[in-house]
Motif scaffolding. Structure first.
Motif, PDB file in Angstrom:
ATOM      1  N   GLY A  39       0.789  -1.224   0.000  1.00 51.59           N
ATOM      2  CA  GLY A  39       0.000   0.000   0.000  1.00 51.59           C
ATOM      3  C   GLY A  39       0.822   1.275   0.000  1.00 51.59           C
ATOM      4  O   GLY A  39       0.283   2.369  -0.156  1.00 51.59           O
ATOM      5  N   LYS A  40       2.138   1.125   0.154  1.00 55.13           N
ATOM      6  CA  LYS A  40       2.988   2.325   0.220  1.00 55.13           C
ATOM      7  C   LYS A  40       3.034   3.071  -1.106  1.00 55.13           C
ATOM      8  O   LYS A  40       2.966   4.304  -1.130  1.00 55.13           O
ATOM      9  N   ALA A  41       3.107   2.353  -2.201  1.00 54.83           N
ATOM     10  CA  ALA A  41       3.146   3.009  -3.520  1.00 54.83           C
ATOM     11  C   ALA A  41       1.857   3.788  -3.762  1.00 54.83           C
ATOM     12  O   ALA A  41       1.882   4.923  -4.243  1.00 54.83           O
ATOM     13  N   ALA A  42       0.727   3.190  -3.412  1.00 59.68           N
ATOM     14  CA  ALA A  42      -0.563   3.857  -3.583  1.00 59.68           C
ATOM     15  C   ALA A  42      -0.637   5.110  -2.713  1.00 59.68           C
ATOM     16  O   ALA A  42      -1.130   6.152  -3.155  1.00 59.68           O
ATOM     17  N   SER A  43      -0.138   5.026  -1.489  1.00 65.35           N
ATOM     18  CA  SER A  43      -0.171   6.173  -0.577  1.00 65.35           C
ATOM     19  C   SER A  43       0.651   7.338  -1.121  1.00 65.35           C
ATOM     20  O   SER A  43       0.215   8.492  -1.087  1.00 65.35           O
ATOM     21  N   VAL A  44       1.837   7.032  -1.641  1.00 62.71           N
ATOM     22  CA  VAL A  44       2.698   8.074  -2.209  1.00 62.71           C
ATOM     23  C   VAL A  44       2.050   8.673  -3.456  1.00 62.71           C
ATOM     24  O   VAL A  44       2.019   9.899  -3.629  1.00 62.71           O
ATOM     25  N   LEU A  45       1.516   7.821  -4.318  1.00 59.01           N
ATOM     26  CA  LEU A  45       0.876   8.293  -5.550  1.00 59.01           C
ATOM     27  C   LEU A  45      -0.325   9.181  -5.241  1.00 59.01           C
ATOM     28  O   LEU A  45      -0.478  10.262  -5.821  1.00 59.01           O
ATOM     29  N   VAL A  46      -1.176   8.749  -4.327  1.00 56.88           N
ATOM     30  CA  VAL A  46      -2.365   9.522  -3.981  1.00 56.88           C
ATOM     31  C   VAL A  46      -1.966  10.857  -3.355  1.00 56.88           C
ATOM     32  O   VAL A  46      -2.588  11.892  -3.620  1.00 56.88           O
ATOM     33  N   ALA A  47      -0.924  10.870  -2.551  1.00 54.44           N
ATOM     34  CA  ALA A  47      -0.458  12.127  -1.952  1.00 54.44           C
ATOM     35  C   ALA A  47      -0.016  13.110  -3.035  1.00 54.44           C
ATOM     36  O   ALA A  47      -0.389  14.297  -3.008  1.00 54.44           O
ATOM     37  N   LYS A  48       0.746  12.628  -4.000  1.00 51.24           N
ATOM     38  CA  LYS A  48       1.222  13.507  -5.076  1.00 51.24           C
ATOM     39  C   LYS A  48       0.064  14.049  -5.914  1.00 51.24           C
ATOM     40  O   LYS A  48       0.024  15.233  -6.243  1.00 51.24           O
ATOM     41  N   VAL A  49      -0.868  13.186  -6.257  1.00 50.97           N
ATOM     42  CA  VAL A  49      -2.015  13.614  -7.061  1.00 50.97           C
ATOM     43  C   VAL A  49      -2.882  14.599  -6.268  1.00 50.97           C
ATOM     44  O   VAL A  49      -3.345  15.605  -6.806  1.00 50.97           O
ATOM     45  N   THR A  50      -3.081  14.336  -4.995  1.00 49.52           N
ATOM     46  CA  THR A  50      -3.887  15.231  -4.153  1.00 49.52           C
ATOM     47  C   THR A  50      -3.248  16.611  -4.064  1.00 49.52           C
ATOM     48  O   THR A  50      -3.931  17.634  -4.239  1.00 49.52           O
ATOM     49  N   ALA A  51      -1.942  16.654  -3.785  1.00 53.70           N
ATOM     50  CA  ALA A  51      -1.248  17.945  -3.661  1.00 53.70           C
ATOM     51  C   ALA A  51      -1.304  18.725  -4.974  1.00 53.70           C
ATOM     52  O   ALA A  51      -1.456  19.947  -4.973  1.00 53.70           O
ATOM     53  N   PHE A  52      -1.222  18.015  -6.079  1.00 57.39           N
ATOM     54  CA  PHE A  52      -1.236  18.670  -7.390  1.00 57.39           C
ATOM     55  C   PHE A  52      -2.640  19.135  -7.792  1.00 57.39           C
ATOM     56  O   PHE A  52      -2.817  20.242  -8.282  1.00 57.39           O
ATOM     57  N   SER A  53      -3.634  18.287  -7.563  1.00 60.11           N
ATOM     58  CA  SER A  53      -4.954  18.543  -8.149  1.00 60.11           C
ATOM     59  C   SER A  53      -5.965  19.223  -7.238  1.00 60.11           C
ATOM     60  O   SER A  53      -7.008  19.670  -7.717  1.00 60.11           O
ATOM     61  N   CYS A  54      -5.689  19.334  -5.976  1.00 54.36           N
ATOM     62  CA  CYS A  54      -6.716  19.847  -5.060  1.00 54.36           C
ATOM     63  C   CYS A  54      -6.429  21.235  -4.492  1.00 54.36           C
ATOM     64  O   CYS A  54      -7.156  21.701  -3.615  1.00 54.36           O
ATOM     65  N   GLN A  55      -5.407  21.902  -5.006  1.00 52.00           N
ATOM     66  CA  GLN A  55      -5.097  23.224  -4.473  1.00 52.00           C
ATOM     67  C   GLN A  55      -6.207  24.226  -4.742  1.00 52.00           C
ATOM     68  O   GLN A  55      -6.393  25.169  -3.968  1.00 52.00           O
TER      69      GLN A  55
END
Length: 173
Positions: free
Chosen positions: A40-56
């Motif tokens: 689940g670590k890869a998914a957690s890192v990926l979701v964090a990056k996408v969230t920081a990029f797309s939800c500002q």
């Protein structure tokens, strides 16, 4: 919440909105194919990056940071929101909790298979997302006992009607 919906009805509505933002197959595909990688670590890192990029646009300036996972490791699966526009505009602990924190944690766990703990700061309006960290059980969540913010419009309306606002927690939670 103002229309008399319960906190669970409000949270369920928000989960439905979050689901509607994705093609129906995408969260399930992510859960099946990405979440299992590296425990689940890869998914957690990926979701964090996408969230920081797309939800500002919704939350305000944010950045990826490192978090400590339950297994003792540290990875870049956190998102720090400097000053959450959503919390700042709502000015309400209950709205933050019922229309953001609880449903977002539920959405990522149930739909994407990624654990998430969100830690809003009701003093400076920041928020720390910790992907890969299981949320605190609802009965143990101290945020559910937060008092109304002094600037809360719902608390101000209760004061105007003569209803006591000296409660130990926000009645909207």
């Amino acid at each position: 919440m103002v229309k008399g919906k319960t906190s669970s009805e409000t949270s369920e509505s928000t989960v439905r909105v979050l689901k509607s933002l994705f093609p129906p197959f995408l969260p399930e595909l992510f859960k099946m194919m990405i979440t299992p990688i590296g425990g689940g670590k890869a998914a957690s890192v990926l979701v964090a990056k996408v969230t920081a990029f797309s939800c500002q646009w919704l939350m305000g300036p944010c950045s990826v940071n490192s978090v400590d996972l339950p297994d003792g490791s540290t990875i870049n699966s956190g998102v720090f929101v400097e000053r959450c526009k959503y919390l700042e505009e709502s000015k309400c602990v209950g709205i933050c909790t019922n229309t953001c924190k609880q449903p977002t944690q539920t959405f990522f766990k149930d739909c994407m298979g990624v654990q998430l703990t969100m830690e809003p700061n009701f003093i400076d309006y920041s928020c720390q997302f910790k992907f890969g960290v299981p949320p605190v059980q609802t009965v143990e969540d101290k945020l559910l006992m937060e008092p109304c913010l002094s600037i809360c419009p719902n608390a101000n309306r209760r004061r105007e009607r003569g209803v006591s606002t000296d409660v130990e927690h926000c009645p909207q939670v």
